[in-house]
Scaffold this active site. Sequence first.
Site, short mmCIF file in Angstrom:
data_model
loop_
_atom_site.label_atom_id
_atom_site.label_comp_id
_atom_site.label_asym_id
_atom_site.label_seq_id
_atom_site.Cartn_x
_atom_site.Cartn_y
_atom_site.Cartn_z
N GLU A 91 -8.98 5.85 -4.09
CA GLU A 91 -8.97 4.53 -3.47
C GLU A 91 -9.67 4.48 -2.11
O GLU A 91 -9.09 4.03 -1.12
CB GLU A 91 -7.54 3.99 -3.36
CG GLU A 91 -6.88 3.77 -4.72
CD GLU A 91 -5.58 2.98 -4.65
OE1 GLU A 91 -4.95 2.95 -3.56
OE2 GLU A 91 -5.20 2.37 -5.66
N GLU A 182 -4.11 4.49 -12.61
CA GLU A 182 -2.88 3.90 -12.09
C GLU A 182 -2.71 2.50 -12.64
O GLU A 182 -3.65 1.70 -12.65
CB GLU A 182 -2.89 3.81 -10.55
CG GLU A 182 -2.63 5.09 -9.82
CD GLU A 182 -2.46 4.85 -8.30
OE1 GLU A 182 -2.02 3.72 -7.93
OE2 GLU A 182 -2.76 5.75 -7.53
#
Length: 277
Positions: A91, A182
């Site tokens: 991320e 995720e």
Amino acid sequence: MPESWNSKRIVLRFGSETHYGKVLADREGIVVVDEVAAVGLHVTLGGFMSSRKRNTWETVQSQESHKEAIKELIGRDKNHPCVVMWVVTNEPAGEEEGAYEYFKPLVELTKELDPTRPLTIVSFMAATPKACKIHTLSDVICLNRYYGWYVNSGDLEIAGIELKKELLEWRETSEKPVFLTEFGADTMHGLTSSLPTMWTEEFQCEFLKTYHQVFDDLDFVIGEHVWNFADFATKQGIMRVEGNKKGVFTRDRKPKKAAYLLRERYQNINNYNYKNK
């Protein structure tokens, strides 16, 4: 580990500190995606979710230490047969100018240190197919997505539509396989409702079913990793109730309803080439 699991392919994401977990994974045949401890490289004013941003890649001075972290991780884990892919970062601000210049040398270093395994950079929701500057550096497109939770909150019908729309956009952008690394919904253990409303166990199950349906409809989606195995502590904040509650188990390892849903799904996948039918 139950004997019935021996023929199953279980995928885990491990951070850089879990060496002994990999020893167990080697022995039990558990597949590991191995991640450098470089998470959330975003420079913002007001927190990670704030729209007030600085230019991350002009601000951070972490590239040299990042290189050292990659060297340490690969040097330690490269001989573990359980490790099937390296994660260079999780991320980052991949949608910002300068991201490509920051990560290209790191990707080249990773491939130099281990030319035998694929690598990836895991993206968060702002790094869409049109916005992401660094997806060409990855061998596998790995995405963390939370339609129905952080966006389209509570509306699982729209969440499924938006998720599928983005995944199809990725397919138009790249021929690389896609792995959902995720996806999940915060859930309070024991909180139930006649309707699947946010934070209830019913909502977590319906959330996962929505994502599973999209994955199963798209043959280029080659992997799924629910976030998270178990609830865990975080710093205080208005987005958390005593930590992150996206676990399918509680922090003390009590199963939520979602754990049984996932067990049924995984046990019913007898052939991991089932999408090639």
